[in-house]
Motif scaffolding. Structure first.
Motif, PDB file in Angstrom:
ATOM      1  N   GLN A 156       0.829  -1.208   0.000  1.00 56.62           N
ATOM      2  CA  GLN A 156       0.000   0.000   0.000  1.00 56.62           C
ATOM      3  C   GLN A 156       0.862   1.256   0.000  1.00 56.62           C
ATOM      4  N   VAL A 157       1.927   1.238   0.772  1.00 55.41           N
ATOM      5  CA  VAL A 157       2.839   2.390   0.802  1.00 55.41           C
ATOM      6  C   VAL A 157       3.469   2.581  -0.578  1.00 55.41           C
ATOM      7  N   VAL A 158       3.906   1.488  -1.185  1.00 57.81           N
ATOM      8  CA  VAL A 158       4.509   1.567  -2.523  1.00 57.81           C
ATOM      9  C   VAL A 158       3.505   2.162  -3.513  1.00 57.81           C
ATOM     10  N   ASN A 159       2.280   1.682  -3.481  1.00 59.94           N
ATOM     11  CA  ASN A 159       1.262   2.197  -4.401  1.00 59.94           C
ATOM     12  C   ASN A 159       1.012   3.682  -4.197  1.00 59.94           C
ATOM     13  N   GLY A 160       1.099   4.147  -2.961  1.00 62.95           N
ATOM     14  CA  GLY A 160       0.862   5.552  -2.667  1.00 62.95           C
ATOM     15  C   GLY A 160       2.060   6.453  -2.863  1.00 62.95           C
ATOM     16  N   THR A 161       3.232   5.844  -3.078  1.00 61.56           N
ATOM     17  CA  THR A 161       4.461   6.649  -3.187  1.00 61.56           C
ATOM     18  C   THR A 161       5.242   6.373  -4.471  1.00 61.56           C
ATOM     19  N   MET A 162       4.642   5.654  -5.392  1.00 60.89           N
ATOM     20  CA  MET A 162       5.350   5.262  -6.624  1.00 60.89           C
ATOM     21  C   MET A 162       5.927   6.478  -7.355  1.00 60.89           C
ATOM     22  N   GLU A 163       5.190   7.578  -7.335  1.00 61.83           N
ATOM     23  CA  GLU A 163       5.644   8.801  -8.000  1.00 61.83           C
ATOM     24  C   GLU A 163       6.985   9.277  -7.416  1.00 61.83           C
ATOM     25  N   VAL A 164       7.092   9.250  -6.095  1.00 63.26           N
ATOM     26  CA  VAL A 164       8.331   9.683  -5.429  1.00 63.26           C
ATOM     27  C   VAL A 164       9.423   8.627  -5.614  1.00 63.26           C
TER      28      VAL A 164
END
Length: 127
Positions: free
Chosen positions: A64-72
């Protein structure tokens, strides 16, 4: 326009904080993944299924963290391949659904390096 920039800065700060938290847990998660592989390879213990569930819950949180931070995570260059990540997750999910220890061992062998790379990528991004 200024408000939009402020929102973007706040969003990036939140994403960076989420990645910092992920990094605190990532090493421990990888270690636990390696332990569960041993247990699933014929050394099952009384609490193996419970331990597996805890590991899967932790993995889901990191996903979930990866999905929410993929842009960064992929700012400037691709550090985390969404396709590689998703394929490894799907393989493990299929193995867990099949309740097949051998399949799970193979899937963990594929996904552990993905999570190791994730940890390295996070370190690079938040340094």
């Amino acid at each position: 326009m200024v408000e939009k920039i402020k929102i973007m800065e706040d969003n990036r700060k939140e994403q960076t904080e989420a990645l910092e938290t992920l990094l605190k847990f990532n090493g421990r998660l990888i270690n636990n993944m390696q332990i569960i592989v041993k247990e699933l390879s014929g050394n099952r213990l009384e609490d193996t299924d419970k331990f597996l569930k805890l590991i899967l819950d932790a993995m889901n949180w990191e996903i979930q963290v990866v999905n929410g931070t993929m842009e960064v995570l992929n700012e400037g260059k691709e550090r985390v391949s969404k396709e590689v990540f998703n394929n490894a997750v799907i393989a493990l999910s299929d193995a867990v659904k099949a309740n097949d220890d051998t399949m799970m061992v193979k899937a963990f062998a594929t996904i552990i390096p993905v999570f190791e790379k994730l940890g390295e990528s996070v370190k690079e991004v938040i340094k």
